[in-house]
Design a protein around this motif. Sequence first.
Motif, short mmCIF file in Angstrom:
data_model
loop_
_atom_site.label_atom_id
_atom_site.label_comp_id
_atom_site.label_asym_id
_atom_site.label_seq_id
_atom_site.Cartn_x
_atom_site.Cartn_y
_atom_site.Cartn_z
N LYS A 1 -3.50 8.84 -2.36
CA LYS A 1 -4.04 9.52 -1.17
C LYS A 1 -3.01 10.40 -0.47
O LYS A 1 -3.35 11.44 0.06
CB LYS A 1 -4.56 8.49 -0.15
N LYS B 1 -5.42 0.81 4.57
CA LYS B 1 -6.53 1.77 4.47
C LYS B 1 -6.27 2.95 5.40
O LYS B 1 -5.58 2.82 6.42
CB LYS B 1 -7.85 1.10 4.83
N VAL C 1 -1.41 3.57 -1.90
CA VAL C 1 -2.14 4.80 -1.56
C VAL C 1 -1.19 5.93 -1.14
O VAL C 1 -1.58 7.09 -1.10
CB VAL C 1 -3.19 4.57 -0.45
N PHE D 1 0.80 -1.24 0.00
CA PHE D 1 0.00 0.00 0.00
C PHE D 1 0.83 1.28 0.00
O PHE D 1 0.29 2.37 -0.09
CB PHE D 1 -0.94 0.01 1.22
N MET E 1 -7.89 -3.85 7.88
CA MET E 1 -7.73 -2.39 7.81
C MET E 1 -6.38 -2.00 7.20
O MET E 1 -6.20 -0.85 6.78
CB MET E 1 -7.81 -1.77 9.21
#
Length: 475
Positions: free
Chosen positions: A262, A451, A226, A179, A448
């Motif tokens: 993100k 995230k 992200v 991620f 999770m």
Amino acid sequence: MDNNELSNELKRQNYYIELCSKWVKSKQERLGRPLTCTAKTFGCQMNSRDSEKLLGILLDIGYVETDSEEADFVLYNTCTVRENANLKVYGHLGYMQNLKKKNPDMMIALCGCMMQEADVVEKIKKSYKFVDIVFGTHNIFKLAELIYNRIESEKMVIDVWKDTDMIVEDLPVERKYSFKSGVNITFGCDNFCSYCIVPYVRGRERSRRPEDIIKEIENLVADGVVEVMLLGQNVNSYGKGLDEEITFAELLKRVEEVEGLKRIRFMTSHPKDLSDELIEVMKNSKKICRQLHLPVQSGSSRILKIMNRKYTKESYLELVDKIKKAIPDIAITTDIIVGFPGETEEDFLETMDVVKKVRYDSAFTFKYSKRTGTPASKMENQVPEDVVKDRFDRLLETVQKISSEETEKRVGMIMPVLAEEINSHDSTLITGRLSHNTIVHFKGTPDMIGKIVNVKLEEANGFYYFGKLWVTERA
């Protein structure tokens, strides 16, 4: 080097990956088991990213990753910023000599900054003849070719380049995290700080083309990333040597436009090159993290001049003031060296004054380490070890006290946290990071991870928080 030459080099390396893959497959069939590999990284984020690329090549060849140094292929990606980093590698090699006696088919490869030093390579040739492959920082893309050369010659292969203008794109990469990822935007350094070996081992600064950087980030995001960390010895001078005129601030704007991304981080920023344009971009950004690593190294203008840092105490404090006015919630972190040659008590107190005025969220503090090959290593007035230790202890106490006070200020806030891993001490806890880069532990579940979730920061414990998951409906 033009695009055709780079394209040909990529084809060439893929050819060697294929040759090595056939060799690994044949050996696995003969042994009746998979061949394992491990890549051990010493040093900075640049080295960590290089190791991901090297591991990607090894896995593409057909090796299976393991944590054990009893693997069939052991790679050490070395650091040479401090002398003790070299000693650590030699210590590992002493241990590996016995392992290789038990498994003569084992291959050992050394790469990274330490290998760029001629005396190190000579020492390896004489004292560590069991090492199979030695290469540096400029030709990591050649790993498969070097392995093939070692297989064919059955002798130690040494391939260390003094410098390069080559940036070979699109080779395999094995990321540590699914991620988040580092993304190189520059290689090398042109600053020549008097204490630093990096320009001599990483070479002169060169920037990647913006379209290659954006393409890599888009591919990473498509693969679940992200958060990206843009990496360079001095990201603020990005753009050098490119046909297109582009600043680091302009690059950040383009990165921000990548859909699905993100968070954006970057390091390291040199204070002398941090522009008003960059501050403005950070201020207006929805994705750039609220943290800036801004190494000060010393608070004494006299010492900064000898360090060849090209800023003064006053200009550094003015820059910090400008950043904090534009972005009040920013976390500023730094690097500080204690005991640089000729540092007096007055110089040290200037550093303490900067620490108290800036109020860093955290600081990496180092005792000056004489680095052979740098101008500072030949300077007179080396500070006695007991004096350095006393100053270091005083600095550390002050830095930790301020850091703890700054961390305490966010207690009670509900903030987004990127969940990164299951806590190693308590499997019911998830460990993640704020935009400010501070660690947060909170009760959560493995799904999770990767995230961004809202967490109420309930307790500060020096450099980290304990928090409680805050369901969106309640936020």
